[in-house]
Design a protein around this motif. Structure first.
Motif, PDB file in Angstrom:
ATOM      1  N   ALA A  99      88.657  28.804  43.537  1.00  0.00           N
ATOM      2  CA  ALA A  99      88.112  28.641  44.890  1.00  0.00           C
ATOM      3  C   ALA A  99      86.596  28.479  44.879  1.00  0.00           C
ATOM      4  N   VAL A 100      85.933  29.092  43.901  1.00  0.00           N
ATOM      5  CA  VAL A 100      84.477  29.007  43.793  1.00  0.00           C
ATOM      6  C   VAL A 100      84.105  28.769  42.335  1.00  0.00           C
ATOM      7  N   GLU A 101      82.842  28.369  42.136  1.00  0.00           N
ATOM      8  CA  GLU A 101      82.305  28.164  40.800  1.00  0.00           C
ATOM      9  C   GLU A 101      81.073  29.044  40.632  1.00  0.00           C
ATOM     10  N   VAL A 102      80.904  29.598  39.461  1.00  0.00           N
ATOM     11  CA  VAL A 102      79.743  30.440  39.184  1.00  0.00           C
ATOM     12  C   VAL A 102      78.514  29.555  38.995  1.00  0.00           C
ATOM     13  N   VAL A 103      77.439  29.890  39.693  1.00  0.00           N
ATOM     14  CA  VAL A 103      76.155  29.202  39.538  1.00  0.00           C
ATOM     15  C   VAL A 103      75.180  30.216  38.959  1.00  0.00           C
ATOM     16  N   PRO A 104      74.842  30.120  37.683  1.00  0.00           N
ATOM     17  CA  PRO A 104      73.975  31.117  37.042  1.00  0.00           C
ATOM     18  C   PRO A 104      72.690  31.371  37.823  1.00  0.00           C
ATOM     19  N   ASN A 105      72.388  32.651  37.993  1.00  0.00           N
ATOM     20  CA  ASN A 105      71.154  33.107  38.645  1.00  0.00           C
ATOM     21  C   ASN A 105      71.061  32.751  40.129  1.00  0.00           C
ATOM     22  N   ARG A 106      72.146  32.234  40.692  1.00  0.00           N
ATOM     23  CA  ARG A 106      72.121  31.900  42.116  1.00  0.00           C
ATOM     24  C   ARG A 106      73.281  32.519  42.893  1.00  0.00           C
ATOM     25  N   GLY A 107      74.457  32.482  42.333  1.00  0.00           N
ATOM     26  CA  GLY A 107      75.603  33.029  43.045  1.00  0.00           C
ATOM     27  C   GLY A 107      76.855  32.235  42.763  1.00  0.00           C
ATOM     28  N   PHE A 108      77.543  31.833  43.843  1.00  0.00           N
ATOM     29  CA  PHE A 108      78.828  31.153  43.703  1.00  0.00           C
ATOM     30  C   PHE A 108      78.887  29.973  44.668  1.00  0.00           C
ATOM     31  N   ARG A 109      79.295  28.835  44.139  1.00  0.00           N
ATOM     32  CA  ARG A 109      79.437  27.641  44.969  1.00  0.00           C
ATOM     33  C   ARG A 109      80.902  27.450  45.349  1.00  0.00           C
ATOM     34  N   VAL A 110      81.158  27.237  46.628  1.00  0.00           N
ATOM     35  CA  VAL A 110      82.523  26.985  47.090  1.00  0.00           C
ATOM     36  C   VAL A 110      82.958  25.623  46.550  1.00  0.00           C
ATOM     37  N   SER A 111      84.110  25.589  45.919  1.00  0.00           N
ATOM     38  CA  SER A 111      84.598  24.364  45.290  1.00  0.00           C
ATOM     39  C   SER A 111      84.818  23.264  46.323  1.00  0.00           C
ATOM     40  N   GLU A 112      84.481  22.043  45.921  1.00  0.00           N
ATOM     41  CA  GLU A 112      84.691  20.875  46.780  1.00  0.00           C
ATOM     42  C   GLU A 112      85.992  20.195  46.361  1.00  0.00           C
ATOM     43  N   ARG A 113      86.902  20.108  47.289  1.00  0.00           N
ATOM     44  CA  ARG A 113      88.230  19.582  46.987  1.00  0.00           C
ATOM     45  C   ARG A 113      88.522  18.367  47.857  1.00  0.00           C
ATOM     46  N   GLY A 114      89.278  17.439  47.281  1.00  0.00           N
ATOM     47  CA  GLY A 114      89.622  16.227  48.003  1.00  0.00           C
ATOM     48  C   GLY A 114      91.108  16.111  48.262  1.00  0.00           C
ATOM     49  N   PRO A 115      91.517  15.060  48.969  1.00  0.00           N
ATOM     50  CA  PRO A 115      92.931  14.862  49.304  1.00  0.00           C
ATOM     51  C   PRO A 115      93.840  14.762  48.085  1.00  0.00           C
ATOM     52  N   ARG A 116      93.312  14.215  46.982  1.00  0.00           N
ATOM     53  CA  ARG A 116      94.154  14.071  45.798  1.00  0.00           C
ATOM     54  C   ARG A 116      94.615  15.433  45.281  1.00  0.00           C
ATOM     55  N   GLU A 117      93.683  16.383  45.192  1.00  0.00           N
ATOM     56  CA  GLU A 117      94.064  17.722  44.718  1.00  0.00           C
ATOM     57  C   GLU A 117      95.074  18.361  45.664  1.00  0.00           C
ATOM     58  N   LEU A 118      94.855  18.184  46.965  1.00  0.00           N
ATOM     59  CA  LEU A 118      95.780  18.741  47.946  1.00  0.00           C
ATOM     60  C   LEU A 118      97.165  18.116  47.791  1.00  0.00           C
ATOM     61  N   GLY A 119      97.202  16.807  47.572  1.00  0.00           N
ATOM     62  CA  GLY A 119      98.479  16.131  47.376  1.00  0.00           C
ATOM     63  C   GLY A 119      99.191  16.602  46.125  1.00  0.00           C
ATOM     64  N   GLU A 120      98.429  16.851  45.071  1.00  0.00           N
ATOM     65  CA  GLU A 120      99.032  17.349  43.826  1.00  0.00           C
ATOM     66  C   GLU A 120      99.637  18.733  44.028  1.00  0.00           C
ATOM     67  N   LEU A 121      98.923  19.587  44.757  1.00  0.00           N
ATOM     68  CA  LEU A 121      99.442  20.927  45.028  1.00  0.00           C
ATOM     69  C   LEU A 121     100.716  20.851  45.870  1.00  0.00           C
ATOM     70  N   ALA A 122     100.713  19.980  46.877  1.00  0.00           N
ATOM     71  CA  ALA A 122     101.900  19.822  47.722  1.00  0.00           C
ATOM     72  C   ALA A 122     103.083  19.327  46.903  1.00  0.00           C
ATOM     73  N   GLU A 123     102.820  18.431  45.963  1.00  0.00           N
ATOM     74  CA  GLU A 123     103.897  17.907  45.127  1.00  0.00           C
ATOM     75  C   GLU A 123     104.498  18.996  44.242  1.00  0.00           C
ATOM     76  N   VAL A 124     103.632  19.799  43.643  1.00  0.00           N
ATOM     77  CA  VAL A 124     104.128  20.878  42.778  1.00  0.00           C
ATOM     78  C   VAL A 124     104.899  21.905  43.596  1.00  0.00           C
ATOM     79  N   ARG A 125     104.366  22.243  44.775  1.00  0.00           N
ATOM     80  CA  ARG A 125     105.072  23.196  45.630  1.00  0.00           C
ATOM     81  C   ARG A 125     106.455  22.671  46.010  1.00  0.00           C
ATOM     82  N   ALA A 126     106.526  21.386  46.330  1.00  0.00           N
ATOM     83  CA  ALA A 126     107.815  20.805  46.711  1.00  0.00           C
ATOM     84  C   ALA A 126     108.805  20.855  45.549  1.00  0.00           C
TER      85      ALA A 126
END
Length: 248
Positions: A99-126
């Protein structure tokens, strides 16, 4: 099951009175006597971490933590009213989940996700859930499906007020309960993890509308009606449509 545009300014996610540090009650040090009132119960660190983790997950789903934005543990800790330590621990777990990525000395960046990743997750769930649901449709008695009605109603209630975080939780609860009827706890755990990952917001996704949530929630109640009636044709159609049109 919709995705929303993350708001730039996140609201507080926990009460102002949340403890910052964990202290040891006096009786644990052998100092309590019968004449003293019992010491107040203190929330242990692992409990604080769990509460923060739940709040952060809700903030992700609700769009309160923006994809691509960096958040520091001290700043989030100040919002929660806790020290940075449980926030950092919770963020590390979210990093493991992707869900997030570690950014050294700064904190955590929220991951940027696109429709392709969402479609892949939906396919695996199905691939995982659809065959199980169709098998259960042939074996579980009507009473078993009727017991899930309150969970389906909870998704409708959350959708009716447009509470995306509450809807996401109730949606996962409904799917967990359905899959639990298989008796396979490993299946339930794996499917729930995939479901949670599919609920994180997409980059530049429009804010979800209440009508979209209600339409999705209505599929739960329609599915239960078909399962109770043992209408396998309708069950098959609804299950496949539910995943093909899923946004989470």
């Amino acid at each position: 099951m919709e995705q929303g545009r993350a708001r730039q300014n996140a609201r507080p996610y926990a009460s102002e009175g949340a403890p910052q540090d964990v202290r040891v009650p006096e009786q644990a040090r052998g100092e309590h006597t019968h004449s003293e009132p019992p010491a107040p119960r203190v929330v242990q660190r692992h409990s604080v971490r769990g509460q923060i983790l739940d709040a952060l997950r809700s903030a992700l789903v609700g769009g309160e933590l923006a994809p691509g934005e960096v958040y520091s543990a001290p700043a989030l800790g100040a919002r929660f009213g806790v020290s940075a330590t449980p926030v950092r621990e919770a963020m590390q777990q979210l990093a493991v989940e992707g869900a997030v990525e570690v950014v050294p000395n700064r904190g955590f960046r929220v991951s940027e996700r696109g429709p392709r990743e969402l479609g892949e997750l939906a396919e695996v769930r199905a691939l995982i859930e659809v065959p199980v649901m169709l098998r259960l449709a042939r074996t579980v008695p009507a009473a078993g499906w009727c017991a899930l009605r309150p969970l389906a109603d909870a998704t409708v209630a959350a959708a009716a007020v447009g509470d995306r975080a509450a809807y996401a939780e109730s949606d996962r609860a409904f799917h967990r309960a359905v899959l639990a009827l298989s008796g396979n706890q490993q299946l339930v755990s794996v499917a729930d993890d995939l479901h949670r990952r599919s609920q994180w917001p997409l980059v530049d996704s429009p804010a979800g509308r209440r009508a979209e949530l209600l339409a999705d929630a209505s599929e739960h109640t329609a599915l239960l009606d078909a399962l109770i009636a043992r209408d396998l044709t309708v069950v098959r159609s609804l299950v496949r449509e539910h995943f093909n049109g899923a946004d989470v």
